[in-house]
Scaffold this active site. Structure first.
Site, PDB file in Angstrom:
ATOM      1  N   THR A  96      -1.746   8.281 -10.204  1.00  0.00           N
ATOM      2  CA  THR A  96      -1.171   9.606 -10.464  1.00  0.00           C
ATOM      3  C   THR A  96       0.343   9.434 -10.518  1.00  0.00           C
ATOM      4  O   THR A  96       1.000   9.289  -9.484  1.00  0.00           O
ATOM      5  CB  THR A  96      -1.533  10.613  -9.361  1.00  0.00           C
ATOM      6  OG1 THR A  96      -2.941  10.604  -9.177  1.00  0.00           O
ATOM      7  CG2 THR A  96      -1.067  12.017  -9.731  1.00  0.00           C
ATOM      8  N   LYS A 173      -4.390  16.294 -14.322  1.00  0.00           N
ATOM      9  CA  LYS A 173      -4.474  15.830 -12.927  1.00  0.00           C
ATOM     10  C   LYS A 173      -3.479  16.609 -12.040  1.00  0.00           C
ATOM     11  O   LYS A 173      -3.821  17.029 -10.925  1.00  0.00           O
ATOM     12  CB  LYS A 173      -4.188  14.321 -12.881  1.00  0.00           C
ATOM     13  CG  LYS A 173      -4.015  13.715 -11.504  1.00  0.00           C
ATOM     14  CD  LYS A 173      -5.274  13.770 -10.661  1.00  0.00           C
ATOM     15  CE  LYS A 173      -5.005  13.265  -9.254  1.00  0.00           C
ATOM     16  NZ  LYS A 173      -6.045  13.629  -8.304  1.00  0.00           N
ATOM     17  N   LYS A 240       3.799  14.203  -2.910  1.00  0.00           N
ATOM     18  CA  LYS A 240       4.111  13.464  -4.152  1.00  0.00           C
ATOM     19  C   LYS A 240       3.660  14.270  -5.380  1.00  0.00           C
ATOM     20  O   LYS A 240       4.423  14.443  -6.326  1.00  0.00           O
ATOM     21  CB  LYS A 240       3.389  12.109  -4.139  1.00  0.00           C
ATOM     22  CG  LYS A 240       3.423  11.383  -5.479  1.00  0.00           C
ATOM     23  CD  LYS A 240       2.878   9.970  -5.406  1.00  0.00           C
ATOM     24  CE  LYS A 240       1.367   9.848  -5.367  1.00  0.00           C
ATOM     25  NZ  LYS A 240       0.694   9.994  -6.668  1.00  0.00           N
TER      26      LYS A 240
HETATM   27  N1  LIG Z   1      -6.613   8.440  -1.972  1.00  0.00           N
HETATM   28  C1  LIG Z   1      -7.037   9.467  -2.670  1.00  0.00           C
HETATM   29  O1  LIG Z   1      -7.806  10.310  -2.163  1.00  0.00           O
HETATM   30  C2  LIG Z   1      -6.616   9.647  -4.115  1.00  0.00           C
HETATM   31  C3  LIG Z   1      -7.342  10.536  -4.927  1.00  0.00           C
HETATM   32  C4  LIG Z   1      -7.002  10.694  -6.257  1.00  0.00           C
HETATM   33  C5  LIG Z   1      -5.920   9.997  -6.788  1.00  0.00           C
HETATM   34  N2  LIG Z   1      -5.194   9.158  -5.961  1.00  0.00           N
HETATM   35  C6  LIG Z   1      -4.037   8.432  -6.579  1.00  0.00           C
HETATM   36  O2  LIG Z   1      -4.388   7.053  -6.706  1.00  0.00           O
HETATM   37  C7  LIG Z   1      -3.217   6.239  -6.519  1.00  0.00           C
HETATM   38  C8  LIG Z   1      -3.490   5.260  -5.373  1.00  0.00           C
HETATM   39  O3  LIG Z   1      -3.736   6.028  -4.215  1.00  0.00           O
HETATM   40  P1  LIG Z   1      -4.268   5.384  -2.855  1.00  0.00           P
HETATM   41  O4  LIG Z   1      -4.768   6.498  -2.031  1.00  0.00           O
HETATM   42  O5  LIG Z   1      -5.146   4.224  -3.169  1.00  0.00           O
HETATM   43  O6  LIG Z   1      -2.882   4.878  -2.248  1.00  0.00           O
HETATM   44  P2  LIG Z   1      -2.628   3.776  -1.139  1.00  0.00           P
HETATM   45  O7  LIG Z   1      -3.818   3.570  -0.290  1.00  0.00           O
HETATM   46  O8  LIG Z   1      -1.333   4.141  -0.504  1.00  0.00           O
HETATM   47  O9  LIG Z   1      -2.428   2.450  -2.007  1.00  0.00           O
HETATM   48  C9  LIG Z   1      -1.324   2.342  -2.867  1.00  0.00           C
HETATM   49  C10 LIG Z   1      -1.445   1.086  -3.704  1.00  0.00           C
HETATM   50  O10 LIG Z   1      -0.217   0.927  -4.449  1.00  0.00           O
HETATM   51  C11 LIG Z   1       0.372  -0.322  -4.106  1.00  0.00           C
HETATM   52  N3  LIG Z   1       1.815  -0.201  -4.151  1.00  0.00           N
HETATM   53  C12 LIG Z   1       2.591   0.751  -3.570  1.00  0.00           C
HETATM   54  N4  LIG Z   1       3.896   0.525  -3.855  1.00  0.00           N
HETATM   55  C13 LIG Z   1       3.934  -0.608  -4.611  1.00  0.00           C
HETATM   56  C14 LIG Z   1       4.978  -1.328  -5.226  1.00  0.00           C
HETATM   57  N5  LIG Z   1       6.252  -0.932  -5.126  1.00  0.00           N
HETATM   58  N6  LIG Z   1       4.654  -2.432  -5.927  1.00  0.00           N
HETATM   59  C15 LIG Z   1       3.365  -2.826  -6.056  1.00  0.00           C
HETATM   60  N7  LIG Z   1       2.308  -2.175  -5.515  1.00  0.00           N
HETATM   61  C16 LIG Z   1       2.608  -1.067  -4.802  1.00  0.00           C
HETATM   62  C17 LIG Z   1      -0.132  -0.607  -2.702  1.00  0.00           C
HETATM   63  O11 LIG Z   1       0.042  -1.958  -2.373  1.00  0.00           O
HETATM   64  P3  LIG Z   1       0.033  -2.392  -0.812  1.00  0.00           P
HETATM   65  O12 LIG Z   1      -1.408  -2.470  -0.420  1.00  0.00           O
HETATM   66  O13 LIG Z   1       0.736  -3.688  -0.803  1.00  0.00           O
HETATM   67  O14 LIG Z   1       0.787  -1.309  -0.048  1.00  0.00           O
HETATM   68  C18 LIG Z   1      -1.590  -0.186  -2.865  1.00  0.00           C
HETATM   69  O15 LIG Z   1      -2.329  -1.124  -3.597  1.00  0.00           O
HETATM   70  C19 LIG Z   1      -2.059   7.211  -6.225  1.00  0.00           C
HETATM   71  O16 LIG Z   1      -1.349   7.460  -7.425  1.00  0.00           O
HETATM   72  C20 LIG Z   1      -2.777   8.466  -5.716  1.00  0.00           C
HETATM   73  O17 LIG Z   1      -2.017   9.633  -5.914  1.00  0.00           O
HETATM   74  C21 LIG Z   1      -5.535   8.951  -4.666  1.00  0.00           C
END
Ligand SMILES: NC(=O)c1ccc[n+]([C@@H]2O[C@H](COP(=O)([O-])OP(=O)(O)OC[C@H]3O[C@@H](n4cnc5c(N)ncnc54)[C@H](OP(=O)(O)O)[C@@H]3O)[C@@H](O)[C@H]2O)c1
Length: 273
Positions: A96, A173, A240
């Site tokens: 997102t 989204k 965010k």
């Molecule tokens: N969780 C939900 O319920 C949900 C639902 C719908 C959509 N989303 C969207 O899906 C995306 C991922 O969400 P998530 O919940 O999986 O987040 P998360 O658990 O915080 O994971 C974030 C991911 O991004 C990587 N990352 C962050 N900063 C980085 C950087 N500067 N360089 C390279 N990699 C980086 C992290 O790597 P590290 O592991 O090294 O930190 C990890 O793989 C987001 O855009 C979120 O808004 C999430």
């Protein structure tokens, strides 16, 4: 035998989606900034790469799901990524992020002969495990056709095509998340008022979700809030994504009194639903 897929981003949502791909028989090359998060996938046969470019195969498909604009841009602009993806390659981008960033990255991919498709995700990690994700997508038709089976294998229960214009699926989204976050906050306030007046919040949710508010968000968040669980917990996603919603509205002079209010509320610590 399915083609091997490159997968970048093994966070809370990325990991179960990548796991689904492996279970569906896709050989995976994976990259995550914190390599240890790939352990369970490696145990299931995935190859761990040391850089984003190392998961890319020329002409192949690379899927990414990382936190925000800066994370996604740093992946795409990392050494060798675009050069290796090359002609015929597809980047399936599921983070997102802002529609502007998505458009910028789509243009950069095109300069390198590859195709960028956006397919942000509706659904929590538990929904990914249960194959209950809803996925809007946008981008060139040929690329959307090629990634369809992948989105299904990752956990998509429904995929919605918003045309070829990059940015459209992300706008959907952001609209969806604004509505979800608004619903969470209004439910919390409404149920607290009922309870403090002596009415059982579970009974309120029960009646309203069988009648006028018969929708998955009201049912699931209503139940959680009535049982004293916070739907968003300490997640930083609401802040965010409301920020992204506000910025997208400002670009077209659309007023956002409610989103601005929510943004300020979420910015002040402890105000998450
Ligand atoms: N969780 C939900 O319920 C949900 C639902 C719908 C959509 N989303 C969207 O899906 C995306 C991922 O969400 P998530 O919940 O999986 O987040 P998360 O658990 O915080 O994971 C974030 C991911 O991004 C990587 N990352 C962050 N900063 C980085 C950087 N500067 N360089 C390279 N990699 C980086 C992290 O790597 P590290 O592991 O090294 O930190 C990890 O793989 C987001 O855009 C979120 O808004 C999430």
């Amino acid at each position: 035998m399915n083609d091997a897929i490159g997968f970048i981003g093994l966070g809370r949502l990325g990991l179960p989606m990548a796991t689904n791909l492996i279970k569906s028989g896709y050989p995976l090359r994976v990259y995550n900034r914190t390599a240890s998060k790939a352990e369970s996938l490696v145990a299931q046969g995935a190859q761990l790469a040391g850089t984003p470019a190392d998961v890319v195969e020329t002409g192949g498909v690379i899927a990414s799901i990382v936190w925000d604009d800066a994370a996604l841009e740093s992946i795409v602009m990392s050494d060798g990524f675009l050069e290796r993806l090359g002609a015929g390659g597809i980047h399936l981008s599921m983070s997102t992020v802002s529609p502007e960033m998505s458009k910028k990255l789509a243009a950069i991919h095109a300069q390198h002969g590859s195709t960028y498709v956006e397919a942000p995700i509706f659904g929590r990690p538990e929904a990914a495990v249960a194959h209950q994700l809803w996925i809007p997508c946008a981008g060139p038709q040929h690329a959307k056709e090629r990634i369809q089976p992948l989105l299904k294998a990752m956990g998509g229960q429904g995929i919605f095509d918003f045309g070829e214009e990059i940015g459209a699926a992300l706008l959907v989204k952001l609209v969806g998340n604004f509505l979800i976050i608004s619903a969470g906050h209004s439910l919390r306030e409404a149920l607290a008022m009922a309870e403090k007046n002596g009415v059982d919040p579970r009974a309120v949710v029960d009646m309203l979700t069988q009648t006028l508010f018969d929708a998955p968000i009201y049912r699931s968040y209503g139940k959680m809030i009535a049982e004293k669980n916070a739907p968003f917990g300490q997640s930083k996603i609401p802040l965010k994504d409301i920020g992204l919603f506000k910025n997208a509205a400002q670009q077209v002079d659309s007023s956002t009194p409610l989103a601005s209010f929510l943004y300020d509320l979420l910015s002040s610590d402890g105000a998450r639903a």
